[in-house]
Every structure is written in C-alpha cells, then in structure tokens.
Scaffold this motif. Structure first.
Motif, mmCIF file in Angstrom:
data_model
loop_
_atom_site.group_PDB
_atom_site.id
_atom_site.type_symbol
_atom_site.label_atom_id
_atom_site.label_comp_id
_atom_site.label_asym_id
_atom_site.label_seq_id
_atom_site.Cartn_x
_atom_site.Cartn_y
_atom_site.Cartn_z
ATOM 1 N N VAL A 1 0.857 -1.306 0.131
ATOM 2 C CA VAL A 1 -0.009 0.079 0.157
ATOM 3 C C VAL A 1 0.706 1.285 0.042
ATOM 4 C CG1 VAL A 1 -2.037 -1.073 1.116
ATOM 5 C CG2 VAL A 1 -0.318 -0.047 2.455
ATOM 6 N N LYS A 2 0.223 2.336 -0.332
ATOM 7 C CA LYS A 2 1.172 3.701 -0.531
ATOM 8 C C LYS A 2 0.408 4.720 0.035
ATOM 9 C CE LYS A 2 2.854 2.473 -5.106
ATOM 10 N NZ LYS A 2 2.762 2.931 -6.553
ATOM 11 N N GLY A 3 1.434 5.817 0.423
ATOM 12 C CA GLY A 3 0.446 6.971 1.183
ATOM 13 C C GLY A 3 -0.215 6.764 2.297
ATOM 14 N N GLU A 4 -1.510 7.421 2.156
ATOM 15 C CA GLU A 4 -2.313 7.381 3.610
ATOM 16 C C GLU A 4 -2.703 5.993 4.022
ATOM 17 O OE1 GLU A 4 -6.141 9.838 5.270
ATOM 18 O OE2 GLU A 4 -5.232 10.288 3.130
ATOM 19 N N ASP A 5 -2.828 5.125 2.994
ATOM 20 C CA ASP A 5 -3.301 3.543 3.177
ATOM 21 C C ASP A 5 -2.163 2.964 3.974
ATOM 22 O OD1 ASP A 5 -5.516 4.294 1.710
ATOM 23 O OD2 ASP A 5 -5.217 2.917 0.037
ATOM 24 N N SER A 6 -1.116 3.235 3.718
ATOM 25 C CA SER A 6 0.057 2.798 4.296
ATOM 26 C C SER A 6 -0.092 3.156 5.909
ATOM 27 C CB SER A 6 1.437 3.136 3.919
ATOM 28 O OG SER A 6 2.467 2.722 4.631
ATOM 29 N N ARG A 7 -0.332 4.532 6.228
ATOM 30 C CA ARG A 7 -0.548 4.960 7.598
ATOM 31 C C ARG A 7 -1.625 4.009 8.435
ATOM 32 N NH1 ARG A 7 -2.030 9.759 8.521
ATOM 33 N NH2 ARG A 7 -1.241 9.831 10.227
ATOM 34 N N HIS A 8 -2.685 4.017 7.622
ATOM 35 C CA HIS A 8 -3.906 3.170 8.110
ATOM 36 C C HIS A 8 -3.406 1.933 8.422
ATOM 37 C CE1 HIS A 8 -6.059 6.658 6.891
ATOM 38 N NE2 HIS A 8 -6.598 6.306 5.801
ATOM 39 N N ARG A 9 -2.945 1.257 7.794
ATOM 40 C CA ARG A 9 -2.367 -0.245 7.890
ATOM 41 C C ARG A 9 -1.367 -0.235 9.164
ATOM 42 N NH1 ARG A 9 1.519 -2.886 4.179
ATOM 43 N NH2 ARG A 9 2.542 -0.742 4.599
ATOM 44 N N THR A 10 -0.437 0.633 9.102
ATOM 45 C CA THR A 10 0.338 0.577 10.323
ATOM 46 C C THR A 10 -0.347 1.006 11.572
ATOM 47 O OG1 THR A 10 2.136 1.525 8.765
ATOM 48 C CG2 THR A 10 2.665 2.019 10.853
ATOM 49 N N LYS A 11 -1.257 1.584 11.543
ATOM 50 C CA LYS A 11 -2.043 1.865 12.889
ATOM 51 C C LYS A 11 -2.564 0.544 13.391
ATOM 52 C CE LYS A 11 -1.199 6.526 12.983
ATOM 53 N NZ LYS A 11 0.042 6.840 13.489
ATOM 54 N N ILE B 1 -9.042 -0.983 2.319
ATOM 55 C CA ILE B 1 -7.778 -1.469 1.704
ATOM 56 C C ILE B 1 -7.582 -3.049 1.687
ATOM 57 C CG2 ILE B 1 -5.390 -1.421 2.695
ATOM 58 C CD1 ILE B 1 -5.902 1.256 4.336
ATOM 59 N N LEU B 2 -8.259 -3.771 2.606
ATOM 60 C CA LEU B 2 -8.314 -5.059 2.353
ATOM 61 C C LEU B 2 -8.858 -5.731 1.224
ATOM 62 C CD1 LEU B 2 -8.837 -6.473 5.923
ATOM 63 C CD2 LEU B 2 -6.528 -6.332 4.709
ATOM 64 N N LYS B 3 -9.938 -5.182 0.854
ATOM 65 C CA LYS B 3 -10.895 -5.263 -0.505
ATOM 66 C C LYS B 3 -9.927 -4.981 -1.685
ATOM 67 C CE LYS B 3 -15.342 -4.880 1.478
ATOM 68 N NZ LYS B 3 -16.628 -4.145 1.456
ATOM 69 N N ALA B 4 -8.928 -3.895 -1.639
ATOM 70 C CA ALA B 4 -8.320 -3.646 -2.958
ATOM 71 C C ALA B 4 -7.324 -4.664 -2.988
ATOM 72 C CB ALA B 4 -7.980 -2.047 -2.750
ATOM 73 N N TYR B 5 -6.998 -5.326 -2.126
ATOM 74 C CA TYR B 5 -5.744 -6.249 -2.242
ATOM 75 C C TYR B 5 -5.934 -7.377 -3.209
ATOM 76 C CZ TYR B 5 -2.161 -9.696 -0.947
ATOM 77 O OH TYR B 5 -1.044 -10.598 -0.758
ATOM 78 N N GLU B 6 -5.050 -7.297 -4.145
ATOM 79 C CA GLU B 6 -5.322 -8.250 -5.221
ATOM 80 C C GLU B 6 -4.263 -9.329 -5.318
ATOM 81 O OE1 GLU B 6 -5.134 -5.790 -9.019
ATOM 82 O OE2 GLU B 6 -6.914 -5.150 -8.288
#
Length: 150
Positions: free
Chosen positions: A22-32, A107-112
């Motif tokens: 993931v990139k950018g803001e999505d990376s921050r969400h995942r990291t939390k 984010i999880l749904k976008a995972y391919e």
C-alpha cells in the motif's frame, strides 16, 4: 471498531498486513492497526516468558535452558498452559485510531495478491469482522398508509 483474534493468530495477522503493498495514507492506516497488533503480540511474548519461568525452563539469565537440562514434566505442563494461552482471544480496539481502522475494509478489499492457508483465513476473518461493524444501519421502516386510512 474492534477486532477479535486468538493469540495464536497475531503473528500471522501482523505478517499478512506487513505484506500488503500500500502507498501513502493507506500505509498509515495499515500501520496503525499493525502497531496495535504488535503491542498485543508483545504481551503474548511476555506471558509466554512468565510461563517458562514458572515451569523453570529458563536459566539465571532468562534464556531458555538447553533441551537436555529441561525437566520433561515441566515441559509438558508448560506446553499445556501455552496452548491455553494461544487459544485466548485478544480484542484490538481502534481507540484513537477510529478513522484508520475504518479504512481497513477498503484497503483489504483492494488487495489483489493471492491468498492461501492461514493468510486467507486471516483475510476472511478480518473482513468479516470489519464489515459487520461498518454496515450502514437501516432506518426503522415507517408503516405505510393504506388508501382507506385518513
């Protein structure tokens, strides 16, 4: 939002989340989310160390004794208690990170990537729990008037 996992699922969940590109803001969400899971995993590790100490499987430096110096009965008792510990559930709550946690279903749904085994199970479990908490609430239905009602 909250996520309930068994202690034995923490490492797989952390590793799965680390592997999602993931990139950018999505990376921050995942990291939390990942950091909250890592805190719970740290508590699990400490609890296991306490069990090892209780069953005298550690030396004076708190290092694991070599197998030949371990008491077979103590090891068996430790493993029983360890299995109980691994089956215990831990609840990860969003707390201050509500916005971050709420973005995770998207984010999880976008995972391919391809998923199999434990990672597929974790993906399914995470999404099931997250979706159940983010479904829009239906407004209570109002009774409809019949043509004869005034």
């Amino acid at each position: 939002m909250k996520i309930t996992l068994k202690n034995k699922e923490l490492a797989t969940t952390i590793n799965f989340l680390k592997g999602i590109p993931v990139k950018g803001e999505d990376s921050r969400h995942r990291t939390k989310l990942k950091k909250q899971l890592e805190l719970a995993f740290g508590e699990l590790v400490e609890a296991e160390k306490e069990l090892m100490s209780e069953y005298e499987l550690l030396d004076e430096n708190k290092e694991l004794l070599p197998p030949e110096k371990q008491n077979v009965e103590s090891v068996a008792k430790f493993k029983t208690q360890q299995n109980i510990l691994w089956e215990e559930e831990v609840v990860i709550e969003s707390g201050a990170y509500v916005k971050n946690f709420n973005e995770m279903p998207r984010i999880l749904k976008a995972y391919e990537g391809e998923l199999s085994g434990d990672e597929a199970d974790i993906y399914d479990k995470l999404l099931d729990q997250m979706e159940a908490q983010t479904k829009p609430k239906k407004a209570p239905s109002k009774p409809t008037k019949k043509a004869t009602d005034k």
